[in-house]
Design a protein around this motif. Sequence first.
Motif, mmCIF file in Angstrom:
data_model
loop_
_atom_site.group_PDB
_atom_site.id
_atom_site.type_symbol
_atom_site.label_atom_id
_atom_site.label_comp_id
_atom_site.label_asym_id
_atom_site.label_seq_id
_atom_site.Cartn_x
_atom_site.Cartn_y
_atom_site.Cartn_z
ATOM 1 N N VAL A 49 29.972 -7.240 18.265
ATOM 2 C CA VAL A 49 31.023 -8.032 17.632
ATOM 3 C C VAL A 49 30.358 -9.234 16.964
ATOM 4 C CG1 VAL A 49 31.531 -9.267 19.789
ATOM 5 C CG2 VAL A 49 33.175 -9.316 17.919
ATOM 6 N N VAL A 50 30.673 -9.433 15.701
ATOM 7 C CA VAL A 50 30.187 -10.599 14.959
ATOM 8 C C VAL A 50 31.356 -11.548 14.761
ATOM 9 C CG1 VAL A 50 29.168 -11.451 12.819
ATOM 10 C CG2 VAL A 50 28.407 -9.266 13.775
ATOM 11 N N ILE A 51 31.189 -12.778 15.213
ATOM 12 C CA ILE A 51 32.213 -13.804 15.069
ATOM 13 C C ILE A 51 31.738 -14.786 14.004
ATOM 14 C CG2 ILE A 51 33.559 -15.588 16.227
ATOM 15 C CD1 ILE A 51 32.890 -14.183 18.887
ATOM 16 N N GLY A 52 32.398 -14.791 12.858
ATOM 17 C CA GLY A 52 32.048 -15.688 11.772
ATOM 18 C C GLY A 52 32.906 -16.938 11.803
ATOM 19 N N LEU A 53 32.273 -18.094 11.917
ATOM 20 C CA LEU A 53 32.985 -19.370 11.972
ATOM 21 C C LEU A 53 32.747 -20.109 10.663
ATOM 22 C CD1 LEU A 53 32.147 -20.465 15.635
ATOM 23 C CD2 LEU A 53 34.085 -19.106 14.800
ATOM 24 N N ASP A 54 33.712 -20.026 9.781
ATOM 25 C CA ASP A 54 33.549 -20.553 8.430
ATOM 26 C C ASP A 54 33.305 -22.056 8.432
ATOM 27 O OD1 ASP A 54 34.194 -21.075 5.504
ATOM 28 O OD2 ASP A 54 34.624 -18.944 5.656
ATOM 29 N N LEU A 72 27.515 -19.309 25.135
ATOM 30 C CA LEU A 72 26.783 -18.301 24.362
ATOM 31 C C LEU A 72 25.391 -18.793 23.999
ATOM 32 C CD1 LEU A 72 29.592 -16.973 21.985
ATOM 33 C CD2 LEU A 72 28.657 -15.847 24.021
ATOM 34 N N ILE A 73 25.290 -20.071 23.641
ATOM 35 C CA ILE A 73 23.985 -20.652 23.328
ATOM 36 C C ILE A 73 23.083 -20.622 24.565
ATOM 37 C CG2 ILE A 73 22.795 -22.798 22.721
ATOM 38 C CD1 ILE A 73 25.292 -23.466 20.966
ATOM 39 N N ALA A 74 23.650 -20.985 25.710
ATOM 40 C CA ALA A 74 22.866 -21.027 26.948
ATOM 41 C C ALA A 74 22.436 -19.642 27.396
ATOM 42 C CB ALA A 74 23.679 -21.705 28.051
ATOM 43 N N GLU A 75 23.283 -18.636 27.137
ATOM 44 C CA GLU A 75 23.001 -17.273 27.606
ATOM 45 C C GLU A 75 22.213 -16.446 26.601
ATOM 46 O OE1 GLU A 75 26.785 -15.598 28.604
ATOM 47 O OE2 GLU A 75 26.980 -16.764 30.455
ATOM 48 N N GLY A 76 22.025 -16.967 25.383
ATOM 49 C CA GLY A 76 21.382 -16.168 24.350
ATOM 50 C C GLY A 76 20.355 -16.932 23.547
ATOM 51 N N TRP A 242 27.167 -4.392 25.001
ATOM 52 C CA TRP A 242 27.684 -5.161 23.874
ATOM 53 C C TRP A 242 26.768 -6.337 23.564
ATOM 54 C CZ3 TRP A 242 32.358 -4.846 20.988
ATOM 55 C CH2 TRP A 242 33.220 -3.789 21.366
ATOM 56 N N THR A 243 26.647 -6.633 22.281
ATOM 57 C CA THR A 243 26.030 -7.868 21.809
ATOM 58 C C THR A 243 27.085 -8.676 21.070
ATOM 59 O OG1 THR A 243 23.724 -7.149 21.642
ATOM 60 C CG2 THR A 243 24.435 -8.818 20.084
ATOM 61 N N ILE A 244 27.061 -9.978 21.277
ATOM 62 C CA ILE A 244 27.919 -10.903 20.531
ATOM 63 C C ILE A 244 27.027 -11.731 19.614
ATOM 64 C CG2 ILE A 244 29.475 -12.888 20.670
ATOM 65 C CD1 ILE A 244 30.352 -11.829 23.431
ATOM 66 N N THR A 268 23.170 -23.203 8.101
ATOM 67 C CA THR A 268 23.871 -22.125 8.790
ATOM 68 C C THR A 268 23.199 -21.903 10.144
ATOM 69 O OG1 THR A 268 22.480 -20.444 7.755
ATOM 70 C CG2 THR A 268 24.569 -20.962 6.671
ATOM 71 N N PHE A 269 23.757 -21.002 10.936
ATOM 72 C CA PHE A 269 23.164 -20.739 12.246
ATOM 73 C C PHE A 269 23.480 -19.319 12.678
ATOM 74 C CE2 PHE A 269 27.471 -21.983 13.304
ATOM 75 C CZ PHE A 269 27.796 -21.156 14.374
ATOM 76 N N VAL A 270 22.754 -18.868 13.698
ATOM 77 C CA VAL A 270 22.984 -17.582 14.342
ATOM 78 C C VAL A 270 22.855 -17.761 15.845
ATOM 79 C CG1 VAL A 270 22.173 -15.203 14.641
ATOM 80 C CG2 VAL A 270 22.101 -16.262 12.371
ATOM 81 N N ILE A 271 23.780 -17.187 16.592
ATOM 82 C CA ILE A 271 23.674 -17.083 18.051
ATOM 83 C C ILE A 271 23.719 -15.603 18.391
ATOM 84 C CG2 ILE A 271 24.695 -17.658 20.293
ATOM 85 C CD1 ILE A 271 26.168 -19.988 18.864
ATOM 86 N N ALA A 272 22.789 -15.137 19.215
ATOM 87 C CA ALA A 272 22.759 -13.738 19.650
ATOM 88 C C ALA A 272 22.745 -13.694 21.168
ATOM 89 C CB ALA A 272 21.527 -13.026 19.100
#
Length: 332
Positions: A49-54, A72-76, A242-244, A268-272
């Motif tokens: 699932v990709v969550i885009g935060l405009d 999510l940041i702490a876990e990924g 699942w990956t977020i 911009t940023f990415v969290i995985a």
Amino acid sequence: MIKNNTPKALSLLLAAGALTAGVATASAGIAGAAPGSSAPDGSGITKTVVIGLDGTMLDQVEAADAPNLHRLIAEGTSGQSSILGHPTISGPSWSTILTGVWHTKHGVVDNTFTGSNYEQYPSAFTRIETAKPEMRTAAISTWGGIATIAGSGTPKADVVVTTPGAGSGAATDAATADAVVNEIASNGPEFVFTQLDQVDGAGHSSGTAGSEYRPSLERVDVEVGKIVDAVDARSKATGEKWTILVTSDHGHKPNGGHGGQSEAEGVTFVIARGAGYQAGVVDDTLTIADITPTVLDNLGLDQPADLDGTPIEKGAPTATGSLGLLTGSLGN
């Protein structure tokens, strides 16, 4: 997101009859694994699932009361980079996120989508549906421009929905998130993409230094939490992996707005977060062009040679601790 009337009209057209007022939550019963899904023991593909935060900026997220994003940041693995040299506008950036190539290839330079080259550089939805039509793909968004991208190819995404306006940006985002939760719980798609819009609206109205931006981040964090809970509940119930991924399309100036080439507009940023991503690792080499390659990799699909991005590496990458500027490197 420097919107225009065409996506708004498209939004209403695509949304008609697609969403209902009552949307199931993650706890309202999870259907069995969909065709092509991972086995009950968790082996096989990784759904994404990709969550885009405009219009969202990572430093603002970190400073906000946003426990779900902080989790999510702490876990990924997470990283901040810049798209300078690329238009800091939603249409081009969401196109890059969903195709894996920069505007020099996909051809989108504004929100009219004029000149788009999705035939040569199709979206992740089209690539997945072409390779594995039994896989379920869904695009559920607040902004109608996402439907333009997700519905651009043949075959297109299985689900292409734009949420009807619910009276405010926050209410519409809530309806979008509820629909994503329902899709995950009921159908377990191999790939689902969603875009939430209220932070961008606050960026335009007050800027990142204004009174509206931080509260909008904290409200959208609640919607992110709903989606994360739905993913975790389904994974626990079915054994699916699942990956977020969380990402943004551009930044904002302190006094509001984007579309130029200032540093703030280009951030911009990415969290995985998912199996294999190291907890709490910072990797500022990640870019928005890496989203589609990562989705394809998770689903076990071949990487097209002409993509500009690469799958996000699992394991511990080298932390750079700095802003990875892309100026002069686009379209290589």
